[in-house]
Motif scaffolding. Sequence first.
Motif, PDB file in Angstrom:
ATOM      1  N   LEU A   1       8.592  15.054  15.649  1.00  0.00           N
ATOM      2  CA  LEU A   1       7.781  14.136  14.851  1.00  0.00           C
ATOM      3  C   LEU A   1       6.486  14.852  14.477  1.00  0.00           C
ATOM      4  O   LEU A   1       5.813  15.418  15.339  1.00  0.00           O
ATOM      5  CB  LEU A   1       7.447  12.863  15.640  1.00  0.00           C
ATOM      6  N   ARG A   2       6.149  14.807  13.201  1.00  0.00           N
ATOM      7  CA  ARG A   2       4.931  15.484  12.751  1.00  0.00           C
ATOM      8  C   ARG A   2       4.144  14.544  11.813  1.00  0.00           C
ATOM      9  O   ARG A   2       4.606  14.214  10.727  1.00  0.00           O
ATOM     10  CB  ARG A   2       5.263  16.780  12.020  1.00  0.00           C
ATOM     11  N   GLY A   3       2.967  14.120  12.280  1.00  0.00           N
ATOM     12  CA  GLY A   3       2.128  13.242  11.453  1.00  0.00           C
ATOM     13  C   GLY A   3       2.796  11.922  11.117  1.00  0.00           C
ATOM     14  O   GLY A   3       2.529  11.343  10.053  1.00  0.00           O
ATOM     15  N   LEU A   4       3.642  11.420  11.994  1.00  0.00           N
ATOM     16  CA  LEU A   4       4.425  10.229  11.681  1.00  0.00           C
ATOM     17  C   LEU A   4       3.560   8.972  11.798  1.00  0.00           C
ATOM     18  O   LEU A   4       2.892   8.755  12.812  1.00  0.00           O
ATOM     19  CB  LEU A   4       5.622  10.119  12.615  1.00  0.00           C
ATOM     20  N   HIS A   5       3.583   8.154  10.771  1.00  0.00           N
ATOM     21  CA  HIS A   5       2.911   6.861  10.833  1.00  0.00           C
ATOM     22  C   HIS A   5       3.669   5.844   9.984  1.00  0.00           C
ATOM     23  O   HIS A   5       4.235   6.175   8.942  1.00  0.00           O
ATOM     24  CB  HIS A   5       1.446   6.962  10.387  1.00  0.00           C
ATOM     25  N   LEU A   6       3.682   4.622  10.480  1.00  0.00           N
ATOM     26  CA  LEU A   6       4.350   3.505   9.814  1.00  0.00           C
ATOM     27  C   LEU A   6       3.318   2.471   9.426  1.00  0.00           C
ATOM     28  O   LEU A   6       2.390   2.186  10.193  1.00  0.00           O
ATOM     29  CB  LEU A   6       5.396   2.868  10.739  1.00  0.00           C
ATOM     30  N   GLU A   7       3.483   1.887   8.257  1.00  0.00           N
ATOM     31  CA  GLU A   7       2.593   0.839   7.788  1.00  0.00           C
ATOM     32  C   GLU A   7       3.413  -0.351   7.308  1.00  0.00           C
ATOM     33  O   GLU A   7       4.418  -0.173   6.625  1.00  0.00           O
ATOM     34  CB  GLU A   7       1.706   1.333   6.644  1.00  0.00           C
ATOM     35  N   SER A   8       2.968  -1.523   7.691  1.00  0.00           N
ATOM     36  CA  SER A   8       3.588  -2.747   7.201  1.00  0.00           C
ATOM     37  C   SER A   8       2.571  -3.445   6.305  1.00  0.00           C
ATOM     38  O   SER A   8       1.537  -3.926   6.778  1.00  0.00           O
ATOM     39  CB  SER A   8       3.991  -3.659   8.361  1.00  0.00           C
ATOM     40  N   VAL A   9       2.860  -3.473   5.009  1.00  0.00           N
ATOM     41  CA  VAL A   9       1.957  -4.069   4.025  1.00  0.00           C
ATOM     42  C   VAL A   9       2.691  -5.201   3.322  1.00  0.00           C
ATOM     43  O   VAL A   9       3.694  -4.967   2.648  1.00  0.00           O
ATOM     44  CB  VAL A   9       1.480  -3.022   2.993  1.00  0.00           C
ATOM     45  N   ALA A  10       2.190  -6.414   3.510  1.00  0.00           N
ATOM     46  CA  ALA A  10       2.808  -7.594   2.886  1.00  0.00           C
ATOM     47  C   ALA A  10       4.292  -7.687   3.203  1.00  0.00           C
ATOM     48  O   ALA A  10       5.107  -8.011   2.346  1.00  0.00           O
ATOM     49  CB  ALA A  10       2.585  -7.577   1.372  1.00  0.00           C
ATOM     50  N   GLY A  11       4.653  -7.358   4.448  1.00  0.00           N
ATOM     51  CA  GLY A  11       6.037  -7.488   4.886  1.00  0.00           C
ATOM     52  C   GLY A  11       6.932  -6.331   4.516  1.00  0.00           C
ATOM     53  O   GLY A  11       8.121  -6.348   4.826  1.00  0.00           O
ATOM     54  N   ARG A  12       6.377  -5.299   3.867  1.00  0.00           N
ATOM     55  CA  ARG A  12       7.178  -4.139   3.472  1.00  0.00           C
ATOM     56  C   ARG A  12       6.743  -2.912   4.265  1.00  0.00           C
ATOM     57  O   ARG A  12       5.551  -2.651   4.404  1.00  0.00           O
ATOM     58  CB  ARG A  12       7.041  -3.862   1.978  1.00  0.00           C
ATOM     59  N   MET A  13       7.720  -2.170   4.775  1.00  0.00           N
ATOM     60  CA  MET A  13       7.443  -1.014   5.618  1.00  0.00           C
ATOM     61  C   MET A  13       7.298   0.244   4.779  1.00  0.00           C
ATOM     62  O   MET A  13       8.034   0.465   3.831  1.00  0.00           O
ATOM     63  CB  MET A  13       8.568  -0.821   6.633  1.00  0.00           C
ATOM     64  N   ARG A  14       6.290   1.059   5.139  1.00  0.00           N
ATOM     65  CA  ARG A  14       6.076   2.352   4.489  1.00  0.00           C
ATOM     66  C   ARG A  14       5.993   3.424   5.562  1.00  0.00           C
ATOM     67  O   ARG A  14       5.445   3.203   6.639  1.00  0.00           O
ATOM     68  CB  ARG A  14       4.795   2.331   3.651  1.00  0.00           C
TER      69      ARG A  14
END
Length: 305
Positions: A197-210
């Motif tokens: 894993l390198r620089g891994l980040h998850l974002e949940s914006v308005a119910g949508r995953m990025r």
Amino acid sequence: MASAQTPGSARDGRSSGKRSGGTSSSRSRGSSRKPDKRRRVSSRRWLWLAALLGVLWALLWQSPASWLSAAVWTASGQRVLLAQAQGTWRDGSALLVLEGGAGSRGATVLPGVMHWTVSLRNLWRGHLLTRIDWPAVSAQSLQVDTRLGWSQTSVALRPAGDGPDAPWQGALPLSVLSGLGTPWNTVALRGQAQFTLRGLHLESVAGRMRLGGQVQIDLPDVASRLSVVAPIGSYTLTITGQGADAQVDLRSDKGPLLLQGKGVWNGQALQFLGTGRAAPGNEAAMANLLSLLGRPEGDHTRISI
């Protein structure tokens, strides 16, 4: 001419004055007592409220790890279980179990005991910091940085004590996939998955995953129960986050079963197109596996997800 006042009337006047004066003073004393009484009642209410909040905070602070296990079980759709959880939700340990979801009969216990520690130092800013130690999977401690917001939540992963782009490496046996049910329990892959894993980040914006950063999974010398030939090949799967979409790339390094393909994960679903083919002289040995992967087209099988 001044009117005469009788002794009786004078006495009545003095007595009435005394009565009126006594009544007014008693009223003033009564009225002064009422605010004091109200203040005492209000103070006691605040004390009880503070005591109740203190008890609730103490219970939350020392909540058992089994509470966290129940939350993970529900959030994962009954696919991930923290079994034999010990300690508290802030500082505990458990075995990680993978299951195929509701109604599934398969389950796989991942190797070793996972330990976690949650820091609440910046909770007032919506910031949780979790350290995970899992010696059977990785020699590196994993830091999980969670930031909570009204409409956006983000989770970043990196080695504890290193920069955000430092790689975190680990390994798991492919046999753990059997606990996820069909088709993994049918294919029954054997070998070791080595991931970075390198620089891994998850974002949940308005119910949508990025997804941001990169995940690379190396699969050297993979074997399968459905093939008499072992190994069937070595493969590399790379997932690269690019804002709203994550690019998925699969390639073969060597082996009688050659796989390649590309796809896109948009935060909700995966779209993948690829091909599988047998190396010359291995067509019969790879027939069962190729039939599971997709639709035959000439000398190859089309893989579509």
